[in-house]
Design a protein around this motif. Structure first.
Motif, PDB file in Angstrom:
ATOM      1  N   SER A   1       0.930  -1.042   0.042  1.00 41.01           N
ATOM      2  CA  SER A   1      -0.039   0.022  -0.119  1.00 41.01           C
ATOM      3  C   SER A   1       0.847   1.306  -0.166  1.00 41.01           C
ATOM      4  O   SER A   1       1.107   1.872   1.169  1.00 41.01           O
TER       5      SER A   1
ATOM      6  N   ASN B   1      -2.264   3.647  -4.783  1.00 40.16           N
ATOM      7  CA  ASN B   1      -0.932   3.523  -5.565  1.00 40.16           C
ATOM      8  C   ASN B   1      -1.007   4.416  -6.993  1.00 40.16           C
ATOM      9  O   ASN B   1      -0.122   4.696  -7.222  1.00 40.16           O
TER      10      ASN B   1
ATOM     11  N   ARG C   1      -6.247   0.243  -2.087  1.00 46.16           N
ATOM     12  CA  ARG C   1      -5.105   0.019  -2.401  1.00 46.16           C
ATOM     13  C   ARG C   1      -4.664   0.588  -3.856  1.00 46.16           C
ATOM     14  O   ARG C   1      -3.697   1.183  -4.405  1.00 46.16           O
TER      15      ARG C   1
END
Length: 579
Positions: free
Chosen positions: A262, A540, A536
């Motif tokens: 993460s 990103n 996540r």
């Protein structure tokens, strides 16, 4: 025609409607002759045994189809049927009142359902379905009236039902059921959780959809927005077919992020963990890519029974979560948060005019040291096996924190004297739910290892608005500048002392909130397991340094709608993932 419900499982389903008629078992009270009471009690026990055998088979089938973590739902149901506090009470009712097994079972079941459905916590309300499901299965055995199989459809339909039990959902054939919609239910019901894992789009809480929709109606089910379109025009149908194809492609791509860190695009790493209510939920957290548990709601262990769980029972539950996730994964255990909407009949709490502002959570534990120490001993013992962290709920003052820590030290000294191992360096933190705690976070931060912001309560206390009261629900505003400023105060206070700050309220998994929270410097995000991968993917794609300016602008705005609009304009990835 459009129907609005609760978005339970994302995705789109297109197909003809199939209305599942509700099959209810009407139970009458019948007096049993004294000579027949033993036989009636035996009949109930035999029906329970048969229901357990059926659940064992469903458990095996579910494990093969969905994995062991979903099969654990039925392991829990089997344990419910083995629980003396449930079936034992029903058998005792047969014997003491000389009544028929069906009536005794239904009476005891309804008492437990009433306890759970009266709670403000949605997760705990939905646990009533566990008792309803297993009880209905036993009743079906007793009466010989069995529900029709839900897997016998000849084409992919959109299934409408008043409700679906977990075992109903587990038997759905994904090739024949494109999606389902129910009159009742919420996002935390087991059937909703399973729908998300089975990737079956679902909308719940539609109230009267089974009366409004007719068999064969062409249906578009939008699981992202929680809406049902009945007999849409050709243009709408074409638009949704394109959206459905795009969504399914993105879902496949998202699975690639399960093992990824993460970490933001500019290299800043955060922690994505899950909220759980029992040891079985840890399996779902692990299988959805969570990096640990950010909130273990231990009150679940105390509910649905007539006595406190023992130290050994609690120790086993906490240790099981560590074993499931791995010794290196963080597991944040919140001490007993009972009171308010969450009642324990055997605790005999006083009736209060405003229980949410009354005798609850840490206030009870400080008053009942015996109860508190039992839980602390179990948590400390389990900490020897992994990365367990302890967290106090509902702290309002520095004095409360210090009093809790004194009891913790006493408990540690007792374990030392007994030669019992525990992690002497276990992190100890607290939830920030009360505005008073947020305001003195700079003082509290000196005496804890971490903060976890519980936004569900923090928002309602800050806005003085009961989140369950429809008349003031418009004031439940997690994006309100007042709430965001309190959150910033907490994060800044933690960082000044070299401590970490997390969040375990619903806001942590809100895709629109994540960019703002990242910009404010939040270190840990704890959310429902199904929210981990979308979070996540978004993280990103984000640049944390750029989000600092976004957060500053948000704090200066006047209305939460303006803040949400700002995020959507500046961070297009949010709406892309929300489609």
């Amino acid at each position: 025609m459009q129907l609005k419900g609760i978005a339970a499982a994302s995705g789109y389903a297109i197909g003809p409607a199939f209305i599942m008629q509700e099959q209810t078992t009407v139970v009458e009270r019948k007096q049993i002759a004294a000579a027949d009471v033993d036989a009636e009690a035996t009949r109930l026990q035999q029906a329970v045994n048969q229901a357990m055998a059926e659940l064992e088979q469903i458990k095996e089938d579910t494990a093969a189809k969905l994995g062991e973590h979903h099969a654990e739902i039925f392991a829990t149901h089997i344990l419910v049927l083995q629980d003396e506090e449930f079936i034992g009470q029903a058998i005792e009712k047969v014997r003491s009142e000389a009544v028929n097994a069906e009536f005794a079972l239904q009476e005891v079941t309804q008492q437990l359902i009433d306890i759970f459905t009266s709670m403000d916590n949605e997760y705990m309300r939905e646990r009533a379905s566990d008792f309803r499901d297993v009880s209905q299965r036993v009743l079906s055995v007793l009466t010989g009236k069995r529900n029709a199989s839900l897997s016998d459809f000849h084409e992919a339909v959109v299934l409408f039902a008043h409700d679906l039990t977990p075992s109903d959902t587990a038997t759905l054939d994904r090739s024949k059921v494109a999606g389902f919609a129910t009159n009742i239910g919420g996002r935390t019901s087991h059937s909703a959780i399973m729908a998300r894992s089975m990737e079956i789009p679902a909308v719940v809480g539609l109230q009267s959809a089974t009366e409004t929709v007719k068999d064969g109606d062409m249906i578009i089910l939008d699981g992202a927005k929680g809406i049902i379109l009945v007999n849409p025009d050709a243009e709408t149908l074409s638009t949704y077919e394109q959206m459905k194809a795009k969504f399914e492609k993105r879902q496949e791509e998202m699975k690639l992020y399960k093992e990824k860190p993460s970490i933001t695009a500019d290299g800043h790493e955060v922690e994505l963990v899950a909220n759980i209510g029992n040891p079985q939920d840890a399996l779902g957290a692990r299988n959805n890519g969570a990096e640990g548990v950010g909130l273990f709601r231990t009150e679940f262990l105390y509910m649905g029974r007539d006595s406190f769980p023992t130290e050994e029972e609690q120790y086993h539950s906490y240790s099981t979560v560590v074993e499931t996730l791995g010794a290196d994964k963080p597991v944040v255990i919140r001490t007993l948060d009972i009171g308010g909407d969450k009642e324990l009949p055997y605790l005999e709490l006083p009736k209060e005019m405003n229980p949410f502002l009354g005798y609850r959570a840490i206030r009870i534990c400080l008053d009942r040291k015996d109860l508190f120490k039992t839980q602390l001993r179990a948590i400390l013992r389990a900490s020897a096996h992994g990365n367990i962290k302890l967290m106090y709920p509902m702290i309002s003052t520095l004095a409360e924190l210090r009093a809790a820590n004194e009891i913790l030290k006493e408990t540690q000294a007792e374990l030392d004297a007994e030669g019992i191992a525990y992690n002497k360096n276990m992190e100890v933190g607290m939830m920030i739910e009360v505005p008073a705690a947020a305001i003195i976070a700079d003082q509290l931060a000196k005496e804890v290892d971490f903060f976890s912001i519980g936004t569900n309560d923090l928002v309602q206390y800050t806005m003085a608005a009961d989140r369950m009261n429809e008349k003031v629900s418009h004031l439940t505003q997690p994006f309100n500048p007042a709430v965001l400023r309190l959150i910033r105060m907490v994060i800044d206070a933690a960082h000044k002392e070299g401590k970490w700050a997390g969040m375990c309220g619903e806001m942590a998994g809100n895709l629109t909130a994540i960019p703002v929270l990242l910009g404010l410097g939040l270190d840990e995000f704890s959310m429902s397991a199904s929210s981990v991968l979308p979070a996540r993917v978004l993280i990103n794609r984000l640049n944390r340094d750029e989000l600092k300016q976004l957060a500053e602008e948000a704090l200066m705005m006047e209305h939460e709608e303006d803040i949400q609009r700002l995020v959507h304009e500046r961070v297009p990835a949010v709406q892309e993932l929300m489609l």
